[in-house]
Design an enzyme around this catalytic site. Structure first.
Site, PDB file in Angstrom:
ATOM      1  N   HIS A  47     -45.525 -34.323  82.712  1.00  0.00           N
ATOM      2  CA  HIS A  47     -46.421 -33.349  82.069  1.00  0.00           C
ATOM      3  C   HIS A  47     -45.689 -32.500  81.045  1.00  0.00           C
ATOM      4  CE1 HIS A  47     -49.864 -33.208  85.266  1.00  0.00           C
ATOM      5  NE2 HIS A  47     -50.071 -34.127  84.349  1.00  0.00           N
ATOM      6  N   HIS A  58     -59.651 -41.788  85.832  1.00  0.00           N
ATOM      7  CA  HIS A  58     -59.043 -40.658  85.121  1.00  0.00           C
ATOM      8  C   HIS A  58     -58.446 -41.151  83.804  1.00  0.00           C
ATOM      9  CE1 HIS A  58     -56.851 -37.041  84.406  1.00  0.00           C
ATOM     10  NE2 HIS A  58     -55.762 -37.282  85.092  1.00  0.00           N
ATOM     11  N   GLU A  79     -56.025 -39.678  81.907  1.00  0.00           N
ATOM     12  CA  GLU A  79     -54.645 -39.325  81.541  1.00  0.00           C
ATOM     13  C   GLU A  79     -53.756 -40.565  81.427  1.00  0.00           C
ATOM     14  OE1 GLU A  79     -53.016 -36.094  83.857  1.00  0.00           O
ATOM     15  OE2 GLU A  79     -51.575 -35.623  82.266  1.00  0.00           O
ATOM     16  N   ASP A 122     -50.906 -41.602  82.238  1.00  0.00           N
ATOM     17  CA  ASP A 122     -50.152 -42.243  83.328  1.00  0.00           C
ATOM     18  C   ASP A 122     -51.029 -43.208  84.131  1.00  0.00           C
ATOM     19  OD1 ASP A 122     -51.380 -39.803  84.047  1.00  0.00           O
ATOM     20  OD2 ASP A 122     -50.147 -39.578  85.826  1.00  0.00           O
ATOM     21  N   HIS A 148     -58.022 -33.433  88.188  1.00  0.00           N
ATOM     22  CA  HIS A 148     -57.717 -32.186  87.552  1.00  0.00           C
ATOM     23  C   HIS A 148     -58.075 -32.132  86.077  1.00  0.00           C
ATOM     24  CE1 HIS A 148     -53.681 -33.382  85.652  1.00  0.00           C
ATOM     25  NE2 HIS A 148     -54.237 -34.465  86.096  1.00  0.00           N
ATOM     26  N   ASP A 180     -55.584 -38.665  91.164  1.00  0.00           N
ATOM     27  CA  ASP A 180     -54.477 -37.699  91.287  1.00  0.00           C
ATOM     28  C   ASP A 180     -54.530 -36.878  92.579  1.00  0.00           C
ATOM     29  OD1 ASP A 180     -52.820 -38.060  89.050  1.00  0.00           O
ATOM     30  OD2 ASP A 180     -54.206 -36.994  87.758  1.00  0.00           O
ATOM     31  N   TYR A 217     -46.591 -31.152  94.441  1.00  0.00           N
ATOM     32  CA  TYR A 217     -47.617 -31.699  93.549  1.00  0.00           C
ATOM     33  C   TYR A 217     -48.806 -30.741  93.456  1.00  0.00           C
ATOM     34  CZ  TYR A 217     -50.632 -35.497  91.757  1.00  0.00           C
ATOM     35  OH  TYR A 217     -51.464 -36.279  91.012  1.00  0.00           O
ATOM     36  N   HIS A 243     -50.622 -41.605  92.888  1.00  0.00           N
ATOM     37  CA  HIS A 243     -49.168 -41.372  92.883  1.00  0.00           C
ATOM     38  C   HIS A 243     -48.681 -41.313  94.334  1.00  0.00           C
ATOM     39  CE1 HIS A 243     -49.060 -40.304  88.622  1.00  0.00           C
ATOM     40  NE2 HIS A 243     -50.022 -39.421  88.821  1.00  0.00           N
TER      41      HIS A 243
HETATM   42 FE1  FEO Z   1     -53.699 -36.540  85.736  1.00  0.00          FE
HETATM   43 FE2  FEO Z   1     -51.507 -38.646  87.288  1.00  0.00          FE
HETATM   44  O1  FEO Z   1     -52.530 -37.957  85.878  1.00  0.00           O
END
Ligand code: FEO
Length: 395
Positions: A24, A80, A82, A84, A146, A165, A193, A226
């Site tokens: 991030h 999601h 994002e 990643d 998120h 996430d 996290y 993750h």
């Molecule tokens: Fe919000 Fe693991 O990305």
């Protein structure tokens, strides 16, 4: 990481990123690395749930090839946007260009603004289902857990929640399940996290968990995007999230400071002694040499924070300034904050720290202590008294 079957005909096909140490945009240090998890459901129709970070696209595709040719994928669920989790989506879609992508409306908009592709996209909302054959998947929108686009995917036949996430950990390991790893390391990473990514979203998270509880859907396994999969006791991480989201704390004070020539550090140590004397747990960090991610993790369970800085150019020092910028964004409601610091001919650090945090949601009742140059014996006693008073205030 090779593909492994986590449930009959459901495979984990994601990758482990052993070497990532910053996440991030350097706001999160990932000392234990991370993983980008993706799941493949084999049925009459084949469905891939999420992808991985772009640089690992080929490894994801190789993992899928261990199970089926990637061109057989019918659906890709994008929980999601994002990078990643969606970075490998363009590579995946080159293999299965006719596959339909499913996600929220915000996801559709976000993916377009990332990749500028006119993929076949089906917008889904809470309660919608996708029938694959023997199995079906259902969707639960989870905006701001998120990102606005975030969504959970649920497989009712296996009581399997894939919440992207949420409930994740930045934890690289050759193991895939919670019961196969060190429990302290696992919970440490789960808390880290939450503290560093989800803390400001506590109210949204609390509401979403309560919504899940009202839906009364059984959850036997949580497979996040993750870290490891929760199969031993998914209720443990759900209860931890409930506790963190409610802002539950203990009798603990985290002192974070930066010092120019050691005077502010002397004050910090005496304040810590005063806190300890009242029986409170105390953690002390010189932020110039400490891991910010670790400090924020410690703050999550603390009732009070005390921030200190020497005054430099009528302001606080740069490392504490950068740290408080993050604290401001965490919106630590319900916590008490105190301030301290040494100055030379004119103060300013405390006022600047207070100004930075004035809208963060915490309480400044404890005010602060500051002294000119090096504190003498009496002033150090005042630091001790300040720590003691601060600790009493929390009880
Ligand atoms: Fe919000 Fe693991 O990305």
């Amino acid at each position: 990481m090779a593909a492994i079957e986590i449930l009959p005909n459901i495979y984990s096909v994601g990758v482990v990123d052993w070497n990532v140490r910053n996440f991030h945009g350097h706001t999160y240090t990932t000392q234990r690395g991370t993983s980008y998890n993706a799941y493949l459901v084999i049925d009459e129709n084949v469905c891939l749930i999420d992808t991985v970070y772009g640089p690992f696209a080929q490894e994801l595709i190789d993992n899928i090839k261990e199970i089926i040719p990637p061109e057989k994928i019918d659906y890709v669920i994008a929980n999601h946007v994002e990078a990643d989790h969606s970075g490998a989506l363009p590579s995946v879609m080159q293999h299965c260009p006719k596959a339909k992508i499913l996600g929220t409306l915000k996801c559709k908009e976000g993916l377009y603004k990332h990749y500028y592709k006119d993929w076949d996209f089906q917008v889904v909302k809470t309660g919608d289902e996708l029938k694959l054959g023997k199995r079906r998947l259902s969707f639960i929108e989870a905006p701001m857990i998120h990102w606005p686009d975030s969504m959970f995917t649920y497989c009712p036949s296996d009581s399997l929640l894939m919440p992207n996430d949420a409930f994740g950990q930045h934890f690289a390991t050759s193991e895939r399940f919670d019961d196969r790893v060190d429990q302290c390391a696992l919970m440490d990473e789960a808390e880290k996290y939450y503290a560093n990514i989800l803390w400001p979203l506590g109210a949204v998270i609390l509401k979403k968990i309560q919504e899940l509880q009202k839906l009364n859907i059984p959850i036997k396994m949580i497979a996040p995007s993750h870290g490891v999969i929760w199969r031993k006791d998914p209720g443990k991480i759900i209860n931890s999230y409930l506790s963190w989201a409610k802002g539950e704390t203990k009798d603990k004070v985290v002192i974070v400071y930066e010092t120019m020539w050691g005077a502010t550090e002397k004050m910090a140590r005496k304040i810590a002694s005063g806190v300890e004397a009242e029986g409170s747990e105390v953690k002390l960090y010189d932020i110039a040499t400490s891991d910010r991610t670790e400090v924020i993790t410690q703050m999550l369970s603390a009732k009070g924070f005390i921030f200190g800085s020497s005054t430099h150019d009528n302001d606080m020092l740069p490392n504490i300034a950068a740290f408080l910028e993050i604290v401001k964004g965490l919106k630590p409601k319900g916590r008490q904050i105190g301030f301290f610091g040494s100055y030379g001919w004119a103060g300013g650090a405390i006022a600047e720290m207070q100004e930075m945090l004035k809208n963060c949601g915490a309480d400044f009742t404890a005010a602060g202590v500051s002294f000119k140059y090096l504190p003498d014996k009496t002033e150090l006693e005042d630091c001790f008294k300040f720590g003691s008073k601060f600790s009493k205030l929390l009880k």
